[in-house]
Write an enzyme that holds these catalytic residues in place. Structure first.
Site, PDB file in Angstrom:
ATOM      1  N   ASP A 278     -10.545  14.551  -4.011  1.00  0.00           N
ATOM      2  CA  ASP A 278     -11.694  14.569  -3.241  1.00  0.00           C
ATOM      3  C   ASP A 278     -12.258  16.144  -3.604  1.00  0.00           C
ATOM      4  OD1 ASP A 278     -11.349  13.308  -1.538  1.00  0.00           O
ATOM      5  OD2 ASP A 278      -9.352  14.487  -0.301  1.00  0.00           O
TER       6      ASP A 278
ATOM      7  N   ASP B  60     -10.513   3.698   1.838  1.00  0.00           N
ATOM      8  CA  ASP B  60      -9.888   4.856   1.537  1.00  0.00           C
ATOM      9  C   ASP B  60      -8.618   4.523   2.065  1.00  0.00           C
ATOM     10  OD1 ASP B  60      -9.628   7.555   1.017  1.00  0.00           O
ATOM     11  OD2 ASP B  60     -11.246   7.677   1.964  1.00  0.00           O
TER      12      ASP B  60
END
Length: 687
Positions: free
Chosen positions: A496, A432
């Site tokens: 997301d 990430d």
């Protein structure tokens, strides 16, 4: 030899090498037949720019190279030293051009390649041959487009709503999309497309460029008063970021150029073929626990989640944020890459061992480039930040950025990642990157360039040490999706947002650049925590089916009926996976704005999704004209998967019918009547 021609898969690029300077790109577009046997120069574009546009070649637009040498300024005027090519008609090939300007103290090597799919890759390497430093301002890659390219398409977006298309006229001057976020960016265009007026997925002539770079970048289109126009892309450098000493070189990222005479789908297929040249193993259906448990890492709860995942047919379990020291919330612990002994007294082995006994792979989340100020690492090494030590950049997400270009930072991260991958035999890493780089400083100079290269080196070395390891690139969702990161990773987290309505558009447009098997697409919870929408499981699953399918939902809260339904969709995905992850992606130019029609096609079979987004204005829907099929072939057509609730289906859906590809493409199938947020899958088998 006056011209060099690269051609493959119906595309061609023609270089004029008749001058002493850099070759001029006289044509980039449709293949020209046996052009090698013809005298092309009299009929090719007279105003074509050189391979690297400069005023010395009578180019008065944006220069391909900018820079300054202190004490004296010599505008660059290249002299061709060498040209090497292995071009083979119809099979692509490479061209390497070497040029120099002795007065300016610079040497240039330009590399052009056309692969078997007709995609053109271009990069430049600049070397300083003088004693004094050369401060590079910019070096970009550009190719021409003809005057009939009168419209531009690019993309913008934000967190949880990436890849929003925007179109405009391609007029005079420069249209420039510049990104200074230190990563590709939610609003990074990804692709800049020029095309004939009104081009669509299956119609019109289009040209596209993509910069394969994960740091600051620029994509631009320019049209000159003299008539020439081009598309360009490259790294966006800050002043003083790259200073070349004598003998030092700078190499641009690869820029990728795709042409199509048949719309966006064909342009996209050339890009997909480039990524697919690096084969991937079968893409396991993946469960990520983030939206199921967040920072609650109780072992019993995670084991129950794993049991339910395996029962539903899931093949990989990924433990997300929260497993390492001090990480009970998002304000502490980043950088302390040791398993939290207070939460996991036996380490991660009890979970990893059980996951594998259930027949699943095991993966782990990391965010290596970031650090919380509230962490052991930041307290022990405050000088490791990508910043001026006297003044911290603005905080974001309670994070600062580690300077990976510092050898000691790189060594620490490599040791920690390598140790954890080895100890737990990790199959998978979710990598990430959750914030933009604000005021990045490395060694007193702007730091994005060095940071990006260091990240690449870290990824490359980790993969070298662990050849079977798969890596996902996540960056607040889709903020780092480019061919630079995809050269080193196996999939991207598309967004997301798991809201299936938003995901239909996000995946549609991200999919121009990224093929389905590299695009993470998960079945989210019934109630989406970002948009607040509640959507039926069938629609969520039908949306996730057309990517690298996964689940991001607390299955311990699901009913037995929901688990059974989910298992059915996962089984359907596995059956269709060889098609979905190898076929040609097609998107219909469907005239009804309330619906989408898209699919994946192989020579012997295909699957399409008719997606009802909102309520339809008309009583009867537009026919489903299925693109990409062989018009001479006959196909057996049937509904695949469950019928959507409340659907009214036409007669053809009652059982298999046989129709030719020409009928299916021209007349189409009568449209079903579906509720909003519904999808009908149609499977075709060649007979």
């Amino acid at each position: 030899m006056s011209t060099v021609i690269l051609s493959a898969a119906g595309a061609a690029l023609v270089l004029d090498v008749s001058t002493q300077g850099l070759p001029r790109v006289r044509h980039f577009g449709a293949e020209l037949g046996s052009a090698q046997d013809q005298d092309l120069l009299p009929v090719l574009a007279a105003s074509a720019p050189p391979l690297l546009p400069a005023q010395g070649d009578t180019w008065y637009g944006r220069p391909g190279l900018s820079g300054v040498r202190e004490g004296e300024h010599w505008p660059v005027r290249w002299t061709l030293e060498r040209l090497d090519t292995d071009a083979t008609q119809g099979a692509g090939g490479t061209v390497t051009v070497t040029a120099a300007d002795e007065r300016a103290g610079l040497r240039l090597v330009s590399e052009l390649a056309m692969d078997a799919g007709g995609l053109v890759s271009l990069r430049h390497t600049l070397t300083n041959t003088a004693a004094s430093p050369y401060r590079l301002g910019g070096l970009v890659c550009a190719l021409p487009v003809p005057g009939r390219a009168g419209e531009l398409l690019d993309f913008t977006g934000r967190w949880a709503l990436e890849k929003v298309p925007q179109r405009r006229a391609f007029g005079q001057g420069v249209w420039s999309r510049e990104n200074r976020r230190g990563r590709t960016g939610h609003d990074g265009t990804g692709l800049l497309v020029a095309g004939t007026q009104g081009f669509g997925f299956g119609s019109g002539e289009v040209w596209a460029v993509h910069a394969g770079w994960s740091g600051n970048h620029v994509h631009y289109a320019e049209r000159m008063a003299e008539g020439a126009a081009l598309l360009g892309a490259g790294e966006l450098l800050d002043p003083g970021e790259v200073v070349l000493g004598e003998g030092e070189s700078y190499t641009t990222p690869w820029a990728y150029f795709s042409w199509s005479g048949a719309g966006l789908d064909d342009m996209s297929a050339r890009l997909h073929a480039h990524l697919r040249a690096r084969p991937l193993p079968v893409r396991p259906v993946t469960l990520n626990n983030w939206e199921a448990t967040y920072f609650d890492h109780g072992l019993d709860r995670l084991l129950e989640l794993a049991e339910r995942a395996a029962a539903a047919g899931i093949e990989r379990f990924v433990l997300d944020d929260g497993w390492f020291r001090h990480r009970r919330h998002d304000r502490a612990g980043l950088g302390d890459w040791y398993v939290d002994e207070g939460v996991w007294p036996g380490g991660l082995h009890p979970l990893a061992d059980r996951v594998r006994k259930l027949g699943m792979q095991f993966g782990l989340w990391f965010e290596p480039e970031m650090v919380n100020p509230d962490s052991d690492l930041a307290r022990e090494h405050p000088d490791w930040l990508l910043a001026r030590p006297e003044r911290m950049p603005p905080p974001h997400r309670n994070q600062q950025v580690l300077d990976l270009a510092r050898p000691e930072v790189y060594a620490y991260l490599l040791e920690r990642l390598d140790a954890l991958v080895g100890e737990y035999a990790l199959d998978y890493i979710k990598w990430d990157h959750n914030r933009d780089l604000a005021e990045p400083v490395h060694d007193g100079a702007p730091g994005v360039h060095a940071q990006t290269l260091a990240t690449y080196r870290l990824l490359d070395e980790l993969r070298r040490r662990h050849p079977g390891l798969e890596i996902e690139s996540c960056s607040s969702g889709g903020a780092r999706i480019d061919y630079g990161i995809l050269a080193r990773t196996d999939r991207v987290w598309t967004s997301d947002s798991n809201d299936a309505l938003d995901r239909q558009a996000i995946q549609r447009w991200t999919g121009l650049l990224v093929p389905p098997e590299r695009m993470g697409a998960h079945v989210g919870a019934p109630h989406d925590h970002i948009t607040g929408r509640s959507l039926p499981l069938a629609f969520r699953a039908a949306t996730a089916l057309f990517g690298h399918m996964g689940v991001e939902w607390d299955l311990t809260s699901a009913s037995e009926a929901e688990l059974e339904e989910l298992a059915g969709w996962i089984a359907l995905h596995k059956r269709l996976r060889p098609l979905l992850h190898a076929g040609r992606v097609v998107r219909a130019d469907h005239p009804d704005p309330s619906a989408l029609l898209h699919g994946v096609v192989l020579p012997d079979r295909a699957v399409f999704a008719y997606v009802q987004l909102t309520s339809r204005v008309t009583v009867g829907g537009e026919p489903l004209r299925l693109p990409g099929l062989d018009p001479q072939a006959v196909y057996e057509v049937r509904v695949a998967g469950p019928e959507p609730d409340g659907a009214r289906l036409p007669d053809w859906a009652g059982g298999p019918v046989r129709l030719s590809g020409s009928v299916l493409g021209e007349l189409g199938l009568p449209a079903p009547s579906l509720r909003p947020a519904s999808a009908l899958l149609v499977e075709l088998l060649r007979v």
